[in-house]
Structure formats: structure tokens, C-alpha cells
Design a protein around this motif. Structure first.
Motif, mmCIF file in Angstrom:
data_model
loop_
_atom_site.group_PDB
_atom_site.id
_atom_site.type_symbol
_atom_site.label_atom_id
_atom_site.label_comp_id
_atom_site.label_asym_id
_atom_site.label_seq_id
_atom_site.Cartn_x
_atom_site.Cartn_y
_atom_site.Cartn_z
ATOM 1 N N SER A 260 0.820 -1.225 0.000
ATOM 2 C CA SER A 260 0.000 0.000 0.000
ATOM 3 C C SER A 260 0.844 1.261 0.000
ATOM 4 O O SER A 260 0.401 2.315 -0.452
ATOM 5 C CB SER A 260 -0.929 0.003 1.221
ATOM 6 N N SER A 261 2.081 1.167 0.481
ATOM 7 C CA SER A 261 2.940 2.353 0.576
ATOM 8 C C SER A 261 3.326 2.921 -0.778
ATOM 9 O O SER A 261 3.707 4.086 -0.870
ATOM 10 C CB SER A 261 4.206 2.023 1.373
ATOM 11 N N ILE A 262 3.235 2.122 -1.849
ATOM 12 C CA ILE A 262 3.601 2.639 -3.169
ATOM 13 C C ILE A 262 2.467 2.577 -4.179
ATOM 14 O O ILE A 262 2.634 3.010 -5.322
ATOM 15 C CB ILE A 262 4.848 1.922 -3.747
ATOM 16 N N SER A 263 1.313 2.035 -3.795
ATOM 17 C CA SER A 263 0.189 2.025 -4.733
ATOM 18 C C SER A 263 -0.497 3.391 -4.697
ATOM 19 O O SER A 263 -0.550 4.040 -3.652
ATOM 20 C CB SER A 263 -0.816 0.924 -4.385
ATOM 21 N N LYS A 264 -1.008 3.809 -5.832
ATOM 22 C CA LYS A 264 -1.572 5.152 -5.945
ATOM 23 C C LYS A 264 -2.730 5.375 -4.990
ATOM 24 O O LYS A 264 -2.866 6.447 -4.392
ATOM 25 C CB LYS A 264 -2.033 5.401 -7.382
ATOM 26 N N MET A 265 -3.596 4.377 -4.846
ATOM 27 C CA MET A 265 -4.790 4.520 -4.022
ATOM 28 C C MET A 265 -4.571 4.050 -2.586
ATOM 29 O O MET A 265 -5.506 4.028 -1.794
ATOM 30 C CB MET A 265 -5.958 3.736 -4.646
ATOM 31 N N GLY A 266 -3.349 3.662 -2.245
ATOM 32 C CA GLY A 266 -3.064 3.237 -0.876
ATOM 33 C C GLY A 266 -3.612 1.870 -0.538
ATOM 34 O O GLY A 266 -3.785 1.544 0.641
ATOM 35 N N ASN A 267 -3.874 1.044 -1.553
ATOM 36 C CA ASN A 267 -4.387 -0.305 -1.315
ATOM 37 C C ASN A 267 -3.325 -1.328 -1.685
ATOM 38 O O ASN A 267 -2.412 -1.055 -2.469
ATOM 39 C CB ASN A 267 -5.652 -0.556 -2.141
ATOM 40 N N VAL A 268 -3.428 -2.514 -1.119
ATOM 41 C CA VAL A 268 -2.529 -3.613 -1.478
ATOM 42 C C VAL A 268 -3.034 -4.225 -2.772
ATOM 43 O O VAL A 268 -4.228 -4.513 -2.915
ATOM 44 C CB VAL A 268 -2.479 -4.681 -0.361
#
Length: 391
Positions: A260-268
Motif C-alpha cells: 500500500s505504501s507505493i500504490s496510488k490509491m493506498g491499497n494492497v
């Protein structure tokens, strides 16, 4: 010597021939006239100059209340706000710079790194030196209009994004009662600049095959090439792939997990490692670098600018209508939809959360269906690659 109520009572309203000032602590002192009039004052430095600010008069203000007031002023001073604003209405002396600092320290620092970089590059860096000495609530709307007129002349799209982000900053400050209001909120986003273009480019299988061949034949032997080959097949966002590490790839269960730390929407995001990409991932893992796509330094990923420059040069070598790396995502979904792959599967492939009730209750990831769709997509592209080679 420190002040005391006993000392002040003995002086107040009586003839006095002692020191004209008695210091207390934390910048508080009492100024005393020969007639026994006592004024509490706070001493500090502002913009390199000594300031002596009257806090109140004794006995109308007690020593205890004077100390409390000075403690509050020192807190303002520590935040970079002139202590004289203590006597103003809320936000009366707070500048745009103060607003940006408060918003950054108490809100933005809690967001993902990518979002912090975006906010800093657009609104923070652009606005930090604007209207520097003016209380933000007193800047007239006419000045805001002139400012954004200038921004529009330089870049219409950036002007609108800047206003959107600035309104967000100001709204945050108003909601926390740092400032009472701001005239920039009167500007409608629709009347400033223009919105960013919504992409429409969809590459066909044969066009994707031409890009693949250009990558394959690229003379630049760097991780940039493999990075973009995998982007073409997986349809992920650039940052999700570029910042990937070995630990994100489970070669036992054949699953790539984007934290989640690098996804745009903060999701896994979980995607299958399918047969066409497996040898590339194994080769990268066998290199022994924790960072999958290192740049100039082995322990740091390729930076975005280097990645964009690489693809800009590659585009110039391919005879295709204008396209961008981000178009790979749209191309994957559109082409697979025409093959009958359902939307809930392609949404998962893109790393999107499902909408409505499904987002709350349905956590299934359709991993088997994703794998089959990826296999189909890669087969179609590579079939066209062979067709061009043999053509």
C-alpha cells in the motif's frame, strides 16, 4: 529576580524609584513607572529586530494570567507565527506560508511518499513565496484572479491543478480554525485553466507488438528495458513496477504483491506471476539486488525522469501515432474486454478497488481469472511479434 504577587502588590499604584523593569522568565517582564503603573511585557526577536509586546496591566491582569499568555505566545513563536497575533482575531496575522507549513506538518507528512512529492512539486513549492507578508484572509479576490491569470499564461493545466490543491490547503486551515476565511475559495475551479486531458489512446495488438520489438532491439541494455516490457504485459502503473523489490514477489505461490505504501490509491494490489513474465522475474531476482530495477546505484530504483527519457527516445524510433507508457493500462483493459474478460477481473488487474458494496464485502481477487486473462493478452501480443518478424 523573578516576579511575585507580593512584590507587585507592594509597588502597584504607589510612588516607585526602583528598577524600571523586573524580569520574570521565558521573556516575561514587568515595566514599572515612577507612579507605580505596572505593565506586563513579552520580549522576543522578530525578523532580526527586538520586539517588546505589552501583554496586559497589573492588577487587571494577574501574574498567573500573564505567564499563561506568554506561554501561548511562545508556542506561536515556535511555529513561526508572530506572537502579536495572540491579540488578533483567529488567523488575522497568519500568512499563506504559515498555512502551508501547518498543513504540511500536520496533514501531508502522514500521506504516502508519492502524494507528498506531488503536493510539494505543485502547491507547496509554487505558493510558498507568494503573498509572503500578507495575512492570507485579507488577500482580496482580485489579487488571486491576477495571480491565476499569470499561471494560466504559463500552463493552463497546471493552473487548474494548482487551484484545486490550494483550495484543499485553505479548506483544511479553515476547518481547523487557523484562519477565518480566504477569498481564493470564491474562485471556481471550472473558470481557471483547463483540466488535464483524459487519455483515449488504445494500442492494438499489432501496435503493442511493434513496441515490444523496439524494446527487444533496444541497444540500451539496462533494467529500463525489462521494466517497460513488464509494464506492457502487466499493465501496472509505472511506480508500482519501478519501486518493486524482491520481497514483493512470491515465487512459490506465483503472486506479485504491491504494498500500500507505493500504490496510488493506498491499497494492497495482488497480481499473478504468469508464465510469460516468470523468466524475467527469475532473472531479476537472480541478480541479487533487493531493488528489482536499479538505476545508477544498485540499491536505488530507476528514477521517474530516467524512465520517461528512455521511453521518449524509444517512441521516436517507432512509426506509430502518439502514445504514452500509461496507455498500456488502457490498452490492456480495452483489448481484454473485447475478448470477453469481465470488468471485475480487469479492474483487479489494474489494481483498482471494486465499487459499492463489493468493495466492503467481496475481497476475492479472481487470481485464476487474472492469470488466464494475462496469458491470453501476452499470447496475442507475442503472436503479432512473430508475425512482424516473419513478415
Amino acid at each position: 529576580m523573578a516576579l511575585s504577587d507580593t512584590k507587585l502588590r507592594s509597588i502597584s499604584g504607589k510612588p516607585y524609584d526602583g528598577p524600571s523593569e523586573i524580569t520574570d522568565a521565558e521573556g516575561l517582564s514587568a515595566r514599572i513607572t515612577p507612579t507605580g503603573t505596572i505593565a506586563f511585557q513579552f520580549r522576543y526577536r522578530w525578523e532580526g529586530k527586538a520586539v517588546r509586546l505589552t501583554v496586559g496591566r497589573y492588577p487587571a491582569m494577574s501574574l498567573k494570567d500573564a505567564r499563561i499568555a506568554v506561554a501561548d505566545m511562545r508556542e506561536l513563536y515556535g511555529k513561526g507565527i508572530n506572537p502579536k497575533s495572540y491579540f488578533s482575531s483567529p488567523g488575522e496575522d497568519i500568512t499563506l506560508q504559515n498555512c502551508l507549513d501547518e498543513w504540511w506538518d500536520k496533514y501531508v507528512t502522514g500521506l504516502r511518499k508519492n502524494t507528498q512529492v506531488l503536493y510539494r512539486s505543485v502547491v507547496y513549492n509554487t505558493m510558498y513565496t507568494q503573498f509572503k507578508d500578507s495575512p492570507v484572509h485579507s488577500i482580496p479576490v482580485s489579487q488571486w484572479v491576477r495571480f491565476f491569470d499569470k499561471q494560466e499564461k504559463e500552463n493552463k493545466k497546471k493552473a487548474r491543478v494548482l487551484l484545486i490543491q490550494l483550495r484543499s490547503v485553505i479548506n483544511w486551515c479553515i476547518s481547523r480554525q487557523l484562519i477565518p476565511s480566504c477569498e481564493v475559495m470564491k474562485l471556481s475551479v471550472k473558470t481557471v485553466g483547463k483540466r488535464s486531458d483524459v487519455g483515449t489512446r488504445v494500442l492494438t495488438y499489432s501496435e503493442l507488438a511493434k513496441v515490444w520489438l523496439a524494446l527487444e532491439n533496444s541497444k540500451i541494455h539496462s533494467s529500463n528495458r525489462i521494466l517497460h516490457q513488464l509494464l506492457l504485459l502487466w499493465g501496472s502503473r509505472l511506480s508500482e513496477m519501478r519501486l518493486a523489490t524482491i520481497s514483493d514477489f512470491n515465487m512459490d505461490d506465483m503472486i506479485w504483491t504491491t504494498p500500500s505504501s507505493i500504490s496510488k490509491m493506498g491499497n494492497v494490489i495482488r497480481r499473478p506471476i504468469f508464465s510469460h513474465v516468470e523468466p524475467y522475474i527469475e532473472r531479476l531476482i537472480n541478480n541479487g539486488n533487493h531493488v528489482l530495477f536499479p538505476g545508477m546505484e544498485l540499491d536505488k530504483p530507476i528514477d521517474r525522469s530516467s524512465s520517461n527519457l528512455y521511453m521518449a527516445k524509444l517512441r521516436g524510433s517507432i512509426d506509430l501515432p502518439e502514445w504514452r507508457t500509461h496507455d498500456f493500462r488502457r490498452s490492456l483493459v480495452t483489448n481484454l474486454s473485447s475478448e470477453g474478460v469481465p470488468p471485475h477481473v480487469t479492474e483487479k488487474m489494474l489494481g483498482h478497488e471494486l465499487g459499492g458494496v463489493m468493495a466492503v464485502y467481496n475481497k476475492h481477487e479472481w487470481m485464476r481469472e487474472q492469470r488466464e486473462a494475462y496469458e491470453l493478452y501476452a499470447d496475442k501480443i507475442l503472436w503479432n511479434v512473430e508475425k512482424i518478424k516473419n513478415g
